[in-house]
Scaffold this motif. Sequence first.
Motif, PDB file in Angstrom:
ATOM      1  N   ALA A 306       0.841  -1.217   0.000  1.00 38.89           N
ATOM      2  CA  ALA A 306       0.000   0.000   0.000  1.00 38.89           C
ATOM      3  C   ALA A 306       0.866   1.254   0.000  1.00 38.89           C
ATOM      4  CB  ALA A 306      -0.901   0.004   1.223  1.00 38.89           C
ATOM      5  N   LEU A 307       2.038   1.132   0.594  1.00 42.09           N
ATOM      6  CA  LEU A 307       2.938   2.278   0.707  1.00 42.09           C
ATOM      7  C   LEU A 307       3.624   2.592  -0.623  1.00 42.09           C
ATOM      8  CD1 LEU A 307       4.225   3.966   3.159  1.00 42.09           C
ATOM      9  CD2 LEU A 307       6.182   2.491   2.823  1.00 42.09           C
ATOM     10  N   LEU A 308       3.705   1.545  -1.452  1.00 38.85           N
ATOM     11  CA  LEU A 308       4.511   1.679  -2.669  1.00 38.85           C
ATOM     12  C   LEU A 308       3.670   1.966  -3.910  1.00 38.85           C
ATOM     13  CD1 LEU A 308       6.795  -1.403  -1.886  1.00 38.85           C
ATOM     14  CD2 LEU A 308       7.118   0.956  -1.153  1.00 38.85           C
ATOM     15  N   ARG A 309       2.377   2.211  -3.675  1.00 38.55           N
ATOM     16  CA  ARG A 309       1.485   2.492  -4.798  1.00 38.55           C
ATOM     17  C   ARG A 309       1.774   3.848  -5.434  1.00 38.55           C
ATOM     18  NH1 ARG A 309      -3.544   1.073  -1.859  1.00 38.55           N
ATOM     19  NH2 ARG A 309      -3.135  -1.125  -1.697  1.00 38.55           N
ATOM     20  N   PRO A 310       1.419   4.034  -6.721  1.00 36.83           N
ATOM     21  CA  PRO A 310       1.640   5.349  -7.343  1.00 36.83           C
ATOM     22  C   PRO A 310       0.993   6.456  -6.506  1.00 36.83           C
ATOM     23  CG  PRO A 310       0.900   3.761  -8.971  1.00 36.83           C
ATOM     24  CD  PRO A 310       0.857   3.064  -7.673  1.00 36.83           C
ATOM     25  N   GLY A 311       1.660   7.561  -6.438  1.00 40.46           N
ATOM     26  CA  GLY A 311       1.132   8.673  -5.639  1.00 40.46           C
ATOM     27  C   GLY A 311       1.613   8.605  -4.197  1.00 40.46           C
ATOM     28  N   ARG A 312       2.305   7.526  -3.867  1.00 33.72           N
ATOM     29  CA  ARG A 312       2.904   7.450  -2.524  1.00 33.72           C
ATOM     30  C   ARG A 312       4.417   7.307  -2.737  1.00 33.72           C
ATOM     31  NH1 ARG A 312      -1.840   3.575  -0.178  1.00 33.72           N
ATOM     32  NH2 ARG A 312      -3.407   5.215   0.043  1.00 33.72           N
ATOM     33  N   PHE A 313       5.036   6.271  -2.162  1.00 38.05           N
ATOM     34  CA  PHE A 313       6.466   6.100  -2.451  1.00 38.05           C
ATOM     35  C   PHE A 313       6.578   5.306  -3.736  1.00 38.05           C
ATOM     36  CE2 PHE A 313       6.546   6.965   2.050  1.00 38.05           C
ATOM     37  CZ  PHE A 313       7.555   7.901   2.102  1.00 38.05           C
ATOM     38  N   ASP A 314       6.633   6.034  -4.860  1.00 36.14           N
ATOM     39  CA  ASP A 314       6.601   5.312  -6.129  1.00 36.14           C
ATOM     40  C   ASP A 314       7.924   5.389  -6.888  1.00 36.14           C
ATOM     41  OD1 ASP A 314       6.317   7.939  -6.640  1.00 36.14           O
ATOM     42  OD2 ASP A 314       4.349   7.812  -7.587  1.00 36.14           O
ATOM     43  N   ARG A 315       8.947   5.917  -6.253  1.00 35.78           N
ATOM     44  CA  ARG A 315      10.278   5.877  -6.868  1.00 35.78           C
ATOM     45  C   ARG A 315      11.228   5.229  -5.883  1.00 35.78           C
ATOM     46  NH1 ARG A 315      12.633   8.622 -11.020  1.00 35.78           N
ATOM     47  NH2 ARG A 315      11.033   9.261 -12.507  1.00 35.78           N
ATOM     48  N   PHE A 316      12.007   4.269  -6.388  1.00 36.96           N
ATOM     49  CA  PHE A 316      12.941   3.574  -5.506  1.00 36.96           C
ATOM     50  C   PHE A 316      14.361   3.830  -5.968  1.00 36.96           C
ATOM     51  CE2 PHE A 316       9.179   0.896  -6.373  1.00 36.96           C
ATOM     52  CZ  PHE A 316       8.516   1.155  -5.185  1.00 36.96           C
ATOM     53  N   ILE A 317      15.203   4.158  -5.034  1.00 36.78           N
ATOM     54  CA  ILE A 317      16.613   4.338  -5.391  1.00 36.78           C
ATOM     55  C   ILE A 317      17.444   3.412  -4.513  1.00 36.78           C
ATOM     56  CG2 ILE A 317      18.538   5.980  -5.537  1.00 36.78           C
ATOM     57  CD1 ILE A 317      16.515   8.234  -5.823  1.00 36.78           C
TER      58      ILE A 317
END
Length: 410
Positions: A306-317
Amino acid sequence: MEDMSRNIMKKTEDLKKEIKLLKEENTKTKRNLMWKVRKLEKDKVLVENEKMRLDREVKSLRGEIERFRSPPLVVATITEVLEDGKLVVKSSTGPHFVINYSRLLDKKSLEPGSRVALNQQTFSIVNVLPSEKDPLISGMEVEEKPEVSYEQIGGLEEQVVEIKETVELPLKKPELFANIGIEPPKGVLLYGPPGTGKTLLAKAVANETNATFIKIVASEFVKKYIGEGARLVRGVFELAKEKAPSIIFIDEIDAIAAKRLKSSTSGDREVQRTLMQLLAEMDGFEARGDVGIVAATNRPDILDPALLRPGRFDRFIEVPIPNEDGRMEILKIHTRNMSLEEEVDIRLVASLTEGASGADLKAICTEAGMFAIREERSSVTMNDFMDAIDKIVGLEKEEEVRREAGVMYG
Ligand SMILES: Nc1ncnc2c1ncn2[C@@H]1O[C@H](COP(=O)(O)OP(=O)(O)OP(=O)(O)O)[C@@H](O)[C@H]1O
């Protein structure tokens, strides 16, 4: 006649012997007495000391009894300072009072908002109390424009480019996104082992954008403020808006955002509420605004989708353990201001430290410096570095053994 004289002589002899014996005895007794006097004097000092100690204890116990006997004080907040040396205070029990205050009190500390303790009967100020500490502030680190620049980060060139694009650009030039008609990422998740520079990256963005850096450590929040997580998350976002431009950095986000488990204890529910609040805050604000959100974790694998859905944390580095070139860059940064012997071969140090994080490499440099200081030398030798590697790598191994039960990143 002769007999008589012999007799007298003998008697004289005997008397002399007796006198000598008596003298000796006298000396002995005198010595004994002196010894006893000295001992008594010593005992006297000991008894006097003991008396003094007991007097002090009695005094402090009397004070303690006095404190227990004295009536409780009323906490009040100053609402107004009047001109004629009077104050208006609002007591914690409700009513307002106009009170006089002693001229002995520091007038500067008596201003609207200060907390004071009042005597219950006379309502005179007994004490000016320290200001109430907001638990929110103690759980977080707030830094106006941190002093970390990209030059202080080694071996993470790609990550720097990515974070510039995803966090810096939307803060600096939101119109670029508006013109093209795309939403910039709202939240960026940095993941990788501990000590690899995730916090450094977030701080450098804040520096570059003249933003306030607000760091919360999610695991601390959950541990320290049971039942308050959601309120605190709200508070953090409010503060970020107030201090904008700002970067919210949520370290160890896995502590509040681990995948939902079936069994649900009250602790789990509390963590859930905190996460829900975080998601609600993220959903409720504008990505092109002036607040950037960066989170960090060592355990991306356990995060709630749920946290990684678009509009939330949607970029990972990914911020990995540095390779040899990366280690070389990091060592260069941390030895920049060190005084090194010419023989010191940083490339060799980099090649001998396979698996070390940026934090480990910094520790190696500091430790090498310490070896030189301990031997009162003014510059650091290659030997110091070798000893430092042994020490830090040794500590790491110990740590690994201690952590062996946990499943770690990677
Ligand atoms: N890439 C790097 N370049 C230079 N120094 C580094 C780097 N990585 C770590 N360091 C040094 O190690 C320290 C700790 O790093 P930092 O706090 O950024 O790690 P982190 O990845 O946020 O760790 P954690 O996951 O434990 O919070 C930094 O203050 C810095 O001195």
